[in-house]
Write an enzyme that holds these catalytic residues in place. Sequence first.
Site, mmCIF file in Angstrom:
data_model
loop_
_atom_site.group_PDB
_atom_site.id
_atom_site.type_symbol
_atom_site.label_atom_id
_atom_site.label_comp_id
_atom_site.label_asym_id
_atom_site.label_seq_id
_atom_site.Cartn_x
_atom_site.Cartn_y
_atom_site.Cartn_z
ATOM 1 C CB THR A 128 -0.880 -0.044 1.342
ATOM 2 O OG1 THR A 128 -1.443 1.387 1.523
ATOM 3 C CG2 THR A 128 -0.111 -0.602 2.497
ATOM 4 C CG ASP A 129 -0.909 4.964 -0.990
ATOM 5 O OD1 ASP A 129 -1.564 4.456 0.176
ATOM 6 O OD2 ASP A 129 -1.763 5.847 -1.683
ATOM 7 C CD GLU A 130 -3.417 3.536 4.330
ATOM 8 O OE1 GLU A 130 -3.294 3.568 5.593
ATOM 9 O OE2 GLU A 130 -4.196 3.028 3.693
ATOM 10 C CE1 TYR A 155 -3.226 -2.330 5.952
ATOM 11 C CE2 TYR A 155 -3.086 -0.111 5.447
ATOM 12 C CZ TYR A 155 -3.256 -1.495 4.962
ATOM 13 O OH TYR A 155 -3.211 -1.564 3.773
HETATM 14 P P1 NAD Z 1 -9.748 -6.869 2.864
HETATM 15 O O1 NAD Z 1 -9.815 -6.779 4.452
HETATM 16 O O2 NAD Z 1 -11.151 -6.753 2.236
HETATM 17 O O3 NAD Z 1 -9.527 -8.447 2.695
HETATM 18 C C1 NAD Z 1 -8.469 -9.374 3.362
HETATM 19 C C2 NAD Z 1 -8.659 -10.849 3.170
HETATM 20 O O4 NAD Z 1 -7.443 -11.588 3.668
HETATM 21 C C3 NAD Z 1 -10.160 -11.430 3.755
HETATM 22 O O5 NAD Z 1 -10.625 -12.145 2.811
HETATM 23 C C4 NAD Z 1 -9.555 -12.086 5.205
HETATM 24 O O6 NAD Z 1 -10.567 -13.179 5.259
HETATM 25 C C5 NAD Z 1 -8.076 -12.666 4.491
HETATM 26 N N1 NAD Z 1 -7.362 -12.822 5.705
HETATM 27 C C6 NAD Z 1 -7.158 -12.177 6.824
HETATM 28 N N2 NAD Z 1 -6.193 -12.570 7.676
HETATM 29 C C7 NAD Z 1 -5.789 -14.010 7.123
HETATM 30 C C8 NAD Z 1 -4.780 -14.816 7.376
HETATM 31 N N3 NAD Z 1 -4.279 -14.937 8.553
HETATM 32 N N4 NAD Z 1 -5.105 -15.858 6.709
HETATM 33 C C9 NAD Z 1 -5.440 -15.956 5.464
HETATM 34 N N5 NAD Z 1 -6.354 -15.123 5.040
HETATM 35 C C10 NAD Z 1 -6.580 -14.057 6.010
HETATM 36 O O7 NAD Z 1 -8.426 -6.386 2.325
HETATM 37 P P2 NAD Z 1 -8.387 -5.499 0.913
HETATM 38 O O8 NAD Z 1 -8.918 -4.014 1.125
HETATM 39 O O9 NAD Z 1 -8.926 -6.410 -0.133
HETATM 40 O O10 NAD Z 1 -6.917 -5.383 0.735
HETATM 41 C C11 NAD Z 1 -6.112 -6.766 0.239
HETATM 42 C C12 NAD Z 1 -4.553 -6.251 0.204
HETATM 43 O O11 NAD Z 1 -4.384 -5.079 -0.553
HETATM 44 C C13 NAD Z 1 -4.180 -6.073 1.386
HETATM 45 O O12 NAD Z 1 -2.722 -6.564 1.657
HETATM 46 C C14 NAD Z 1 -3.798 -4.392 1.729
HETATM 47 O O13 NAD Z 1 -2.855 -3.903 2.594
HETATM 48 C C15 NAD Z 1 -3.660 -4.104 0.326
HETATM 49 N N6 NAD Z 1 -4.057 -2.839 -0.286
HETATM 50 C C16 NAD Z 1 -5.391 -2.411 0.005
HETATM 51 C C17 NAD Z 1 -5.795 -1.091 -0.457
HETATM 52 C C18 NAD Z 1 -7.305 -0.667 -0.050
HETATM 53 O O14 NAD Z 1 -7.701 0.509 -0.687
HETATM 54 N N7 NAD Z 1 -8.146 -1.498 0.365
HETATM 55 C C19 NAD Z 1 -5.103 -0.272 -1.189
HETATM 56 C C20 NAD Z 1 -3.614 -0.712 -1.494
HETATM 57 C C21 NAD Z 1 -3.409 -1.859 -0.838
HETATM 58 P P1 TYD Z 2 -10.402 4.057 4.974
HETATM 59 O O1 TYD Z 2 -11.332 4.053 3.927
HETATM 60 O O2 TYD Z 2 -10.374 3.702 6.112
HETATM 61 O O3 TYD Z 2 -8.883 4.320 4.151
HETATM 62 P P2 TYD Z 2 -7.495 4.637 4.782
HETATM 63 O O4 TYD Z 2 -7.596 5.051 6.043
HETATM 64 O O5 TYD Z 2 -6.917 3.457 4.528
HETATM 65 O O6 TYD Z 2 -7.164 5.711 3.703
HETATM 66 O O7 TYD Z 2 -10.338 6.049 5.009
HETATM 67 C C1 TYD Z 2 -10.399 6.788 4.235
HETATM 68 C C2 TYD Z 2 -10.193 8.245 4.526
HETATM 69 O O8 TYD Z 2 -11.581 8.625 5.079
HETATM 70 C C3 TYD Z 2 -9.397 8.400 5.700
HETATM 71 O O9 TYD Z 2 -8.619 9.698 5.809
HETATM 72 C C4 TYD Z 2 -10.505 8.158 6.985
HETATM 73 C C5 TYD Z 2 -11.540 8.913 6.468
HETATM 74 N N1 TYD Z 2 -12.770 8.092 7.152
HETATM 75 C C6 TYD Z 2 -13.737 9.189 7.688
HETATM 76 O O10 TYD Z 2 -13.822 10.217 7.572
HETATM 77 N N2 TYD Z 2 -14.795 8.680 8.280
HETATM 78 C C7 TYD Z 2 -15.029 7.064 8.288
HETATM 79 O O11 TYD Z 2 -15.988 6.552 8.887
HETATM 80 C C8 TYD Z 2 -14.038 6.459 7.780
HETATM 81 C C9 TYD Z 2 -14.013 4.763 7.786
HETATM 82 C C10 TYD Z 2 -12.773 7.057 7.155
#
Ligand code: NAD
Ligand code: TYD
Length: 346
Positions: A128-130, A155
């Site tokens: 992630t970019d975070e 995280y």
């Molecule tokens: P999510 O929380 O929707 O899904 C995570 C999945 O991993 C779930 O299906 C969960 O059951 C599974 N999981 C959790 N712990 C586990 C374990 N111990 N063993 C096996 N499976 C397990 O997450 P997401 O938003 O789909 O993110 C997926 C990946 O992409 C993550 O690595 C996250 O850091 C990365 N990512 C997410 C975003 C975003 O905007 N959501 C952006 C950039 C990168």
């Molecule tokens: P989020 O979807 O949790 O993603 P991330 O923290 O990984 O970027 O949050 C996106 C942005 O929205 C973040 O700046 C926090 C804000 N946010 C709210 O203002 N209210 C909310 O209820 C949530 C979940 C997030």
Amino acid sequence: MKRKKMLVTGGSGFIGGNFVQYIVNKYPEYDIYNLDLLTYAGDLTKHKDIEVKDNYLFVKGDIADRESIMSLFEKEKFDFVVHFAAESHVDRSITDPGVFVQTNVVGTQTLLDASRHVGITKFVHVSTDEVYGELDFDPTTFFTENTPLQPNSPYSASKASSDFLVRAYHETYGLPVNITRCSNNYGPFHFPEKLIPLTISRVLNEEKVPVYGDGKNIRDWLHVIDHCSAIDLVLHKGQVGEVYNVGGHNEKTNLEVVKSIINILGKSENLIEFVEDRLGHDKRYAIDPTKLEQLGWEPTYKFETGIAQTIQWYIDNKDWWEQIISGEYKEYFDKQYNGKDQKIKH
Ligand code: NAD
Ligand code: TYD
């Protein structure tokens, strides 16, 4: 010719789930194994269309369970690993960091050991970019692959730790890896604890939308399908050992995102409720995707089209998210926003 085997971890979550569907349909010549623990964030119902396909198999398991992971790899001898499985929600990491270290760090290391043991062709670590920390509000600054890692939340610290392990397994043991660092995703099957699906589901139910602080924090939004195509490209064409940033230049303040959803749905902006800010809330994320574009990637969605389609998806798939928000999630929401922190006022 021998069929290739691909292990996708976390393929029952949001991005992994979209990726599994994309890859099962695009590569009938690959056997796709989805390994997922089915935590609160994972569900199998999203895969009812691909479950019937011969090249898809679900395996329930924990990526940090060394014995099971080793025996799965020994048995299947995967060619590719695409690693999504993680604890992914910043707010949950602030309340309970331990499970983030266990899954994101120990789980990743376990997969790296197993991959090394059987000699895989490519390990793509989805990060992630975070991990870069935060940018200030100067719109000319971006995260590049050379930006130092300065994670601010439990995280992002756990993801940065896993990135370092992936890098180390490449440098030390020659494991063929790539790391992708993507900006915030949105699209179908996004779990309704994250900003966009939380806003859509609450506005559809005419409920207040909690906006942290002043709502001016900026995120760089990418449609999940554009993230899937980026990972596909990196898997097949990425230079071994390299990091690729993924983002489509869609920077928006949180308030802009929430207001655009409210406006598309024709509801009142009075639904917005400013609540106590998130601890250590990163100000701004913004990606420079030049390196990935040079590899041949381009996003297909503009935010305006993607968000309208996503809202329509949530209208058409109310059953999916209603069953989530009525279950265990309700307890989480009440604790997060209505508990003793009094984050949301009624
Ligand atoms: P999510 O929380 O929707 O899904 C995570 C999945 O991993 C779930 O299906 C969960 O059951 C599974 N999981 C959790 N712990 C586990 C374990 N111990 N063993 C096996 N499976 C397990 O997450 P997401 O938003 O789909 O993110 C997926 C990946 O992409 C993550 O690595 C996250 O850091 C990365 N990512 C997410 C975003 C975003 O905007 N959501 C952006 C950039 C990168
Ligand atoms: P989020 O979807 O949790 O993603 P991330 O923290 O990984 O970027 O949050 C996106 C942005 O929205 C973040 O700046 C926090 C804000 N946010 C709210 O203002 N209210 C909310 O209820 C949530 C979940 C997030």
